[in-house]
Design an enzyme around this catalytic site. Structure first.
Site, PDB file in Angstrom:
ATOM      1  CG  ASP A 199      43.295  -6.290 -17.576  1.00 15.13           C
ATOM      2  OD1 ASP A 199      44.225  -5.724 -16.982  1.00 15.13           O
ATOM      3  OD2 ASP A 199      42.328  -5.674 -18.072  1.00 15.13           O
ATOM      4  CD  GLU A 254      44.242  -5.426 -12.630  1.00 13.74           C
ATOM      5  OE1 GLU A 254      44.563  -4.281 -12.348  1.00 13.74           O
ATOM      6  OE2 GLU A 254      43.624  -5.726 -13.662  1.00 13.74           O
TER       7      GLU A 254
HETATM    8  C1  GLC Z   1      43.969  -3.327 -15.617  1.00  8.97           C
HETATM    9  C2  GLC Z   1      45.281  -2.895 -16.224  1.00  8.97           C
HETATM   10  C3  GLC Z   1      45.155  -1.447 -16.617  1.00  8.97           C
HETATM   11  C4  GLC Z   1      44.033  -1.304 -17.614  1.00  8.97           C
HETATM   12  C5  GLC Z   1      42.747  -1.905 -17.082  1.00  8.97           C
HETATM   13  C6  GLC Z   1      41.726  -2.087 -18.180  1.00  8.97           C
HETATM   14  O1  GLC Z   1      43.697  -2.663 -14.440  1.00  8.97           O
HETATM   15  O2  GLC Z   1      46.332  -3.118 -15.332  1.00  8.97           O
HETATM   16  O3  GLC Z   1      46.347  -0.931 -17.140  1.00  8.97           O
HETATM   17  O4  GLC Z   1      43.842   0.049 -17.923  1.00  8.97           O
HETATM   18  O5  GLC Z   1      42.941  -3.166 -16.530  1.00  8.97           O
HETATM   19  O6  GLC Z   1      42.099  -3.121 -19.026  1.00  8.97           O
END
Ligand code: GLC
Length: 513
Positions: A199, A254
């Site tokens: 994440d 991500e």
């Molecule tokens: C990422 C996740 C999202 C979450 C954020 C904070 O973007 O995909 O769903 O709210 O991180 O953890």
């Protein structure tokens, strides 16, 4: 040496709350296991499970209170082990979602850190002095209308949270914290998971001194701007840890920076992330020139550094692409051809194989602080009022048309979008060109994009018409229609003419069948 599995794989994202229930309003790990048949039939190679860890659910699991246990809502660690074993028996790899930038404010680490300025865990989080009416810098939070800081009355300091106040940022500059997090990674890799979706990777390192964001971007959440050198050694250490385990474990990060050139840096010199999400295409409109540019950017930024691309159109954070592209099923089908034939690893989001639109969520049913409920609606498995969940009214409303747009009904109809996804996945598995071949964009008239994929003697050509007018792409050579988004003409010679909204995967006649 054959390429690692994650280069040729198609990954399917499971959002556990909404994938499959076992008699309750919220999905469970057992529910997922009971539906693995669907994923095996579809032909996916791996699943990524969004967080199922203990959590107060302020951000539906992205606020973790215990990284090494399953929230009772979803089941137990034994349920997880059974799910993992069953998936592996079917040849499906399992990625879990790791949230290393922040914990929940209920995590025992934060509870301890917050208790006093002298707590041994104080420095595991990011604290700053100041006066209660002036945050330490101008960073904006995400999913909140205000700063990325919360004043803590008990100890008289501010703590940083790039997301909600219930998600305090961890301090990756603290070696003990790093050691504890490496322990979490080991815990799951030893349990047998094949890798992690990581994440908000771009937020892990913070620039010393936490300088203000520049005036021209004030108000943009800091999480989408944080992009500093400090993150890269953290990733290199993690990569070494992953690589010390046998069996090609992988990290897909991500990296929420809306520039492919910036995302590219997170692959390092092949010593950081194995894969990184590249979101600019997700945010591109359904438009031929926009998509041509996105594909060109990926070629220009990733190929020279030998970084393997990823492609994703939908996930749990954004409106589903069918809804974004105007709601037409023909376009959703064309998008499936696009997503599954580009060079790189595609990520599907649960329900896109059903052509789901976002659910309409009335104001009194909205629960997500970020307004992301529509794409998180539960998957309809059957046409019955409970859609296979055992309850008629799960935590969010059903997506539109669930009495006909559900797994059972679409599976019974071999002209359905579900069967199109399955044919595309099979075509990928059977073609070296699609799995690992080169990609060359071809000249095409306005409104269409076409590309050729080649590996050894294997050749495929893909042509996508982004418009509702027919277009002639002027084919050279002899091609057979392998998959058509509307199912028409499969197995026949291609003419080079694309019907409105049509997308075709063609096989070179001289190619391996
Ligand atoms: C990422 C996740 C999202 C979450 C954020 C904070 O973007 O995909 O769903 O709210 O991180 O953890």
């Amino acid at each position: 040496m054959s390429p690692p599995w994650w280069k040729s794989a198609v990954v399917y994202q499971v959002y556990p709350r909404s994938f499959a229930g076992s008699g309750g309003a919220i999905g469970t790990l057992d529910g997922i296991r009971a539906r693995l048949d669907h994923l095996e039939w579809l032909g996916v190679d791996a699943i990524w499970l969004s967080p199922f860890f203990r959590s107060p659910m302020a951000d539906f699991g992205y606020d973790v209170a215990d990284y090494c246990d399953v929230d009772p809502l979803f089941g137990t660690l034994d349920d997880f082990d059974r799910l993992l074993a069953d998936a592996h028996r079917r040849g499906i790899r399992v990625l879990i979602d790791w949230v290393p930038n922040h914990t929940s404010d209920q995590h025992p680490w934060f509870v301890e850190a917050r208790a006093s300025r002298d707590s041994p865990k104080r420095d595991w989080y990011v604290w700053r002095d100041g006066s209660p009416d002036q945050p330490p810098n101008n960073w904006a939070g995400t999913f909140v209308d205000g700063p990325a800081w919360t004043w803590d009355d008990v100890t008289g300091q501010w703590y940083l949270h790039c997301f909600l106040p219930q998600q305090p940022d961890l301090n990756w500059a603290n070696p003990e914290l790093v050691g504890a997090m490496h322990g979490v990674v080991r815990f799951w890799l030893e349990r047998g998971v094949d890798g992690f979706r990581v994440d908000v990777v771009q937020c892990l390192g913070k620039q010393p001194g936490l300088p203000d964001d520049p005036p021209e971007v004030v108000g943009i959440p800091h999480s989408a701007l944080n992009d500093c050198a400090e993150t890269h050694p953290i990733l290199r250490d993690l990569r070494r840890l992953f690589d010390s385990f046998p069996g090609e474990r992988m990290m897909v990060g991500e990296v929420y920076l809306l520039s492919t050139a910036r995302v590219a840096k997170y692959y390092g010199a092949g010593d950081e992330l194995h894969l990184a999400f590249n979101f600019p295409p997700l945010h591109a409109p359904w438009d031929a020139s926009a998509w041509r540019r996105r594909i060109e950017r990926v070629i220009a930024e990733l190929e020279p550094i030998d970084a393997w691309p990823t492609w994703v159109l939908s996930n749990h954070d954004n409106r589903r692409h069918r809804s974004r592209y105007g709601g037409s099923e023909a376009r959703a089908r064309a998008a499936a051809v696009l997503l599954l034939t580009l060079r790189g690893t595609p990520f599907l989001y649960q329900g896109e194989e059903l052509g789901l639109d976002d659910a309409i969520v009335p104001p009194d049913r909205r629960v997500d602080p970020g307004g992301r409920d529509g794409c998180r609606a539960p998957i309809p498995w059957t046409g019955a009022p409970d859609h296979g969940w055992g309850v008629d009214d799960p935590w969010l409303p059903w997506p539109p048309d669930s009495s006909s747009r559900n797994v059972d009904d679409l599976r019974a109809d071999d002209g359905s979008i579900l069967h199109l996804y399955r044919r595309l996945l099979r075509a990928r598995h059977e073609s070296a060109a699609l799995q690992s071949g080169s990609l060359r964009l071809l000249p095409t008239p306005d409104g269409a994009v076409a590309w050729e994929r080649v590996a050894d003697g294997d050749r495929r050509l893909v042509a996508v018409n982004f418009t509702d007018a027919a277009v002639d792409i002027g084919l050279t050579g002899e091609w057979v229609v392998e998959v058509a988004n509307d199912g028409r003409g499969e197995g026949e010679r291609a003419t080079g003419r694309l019907a409105p909204d049509q997308a075709l995967l063609l096989r070179g006649l001289s190619s391996r069948a």
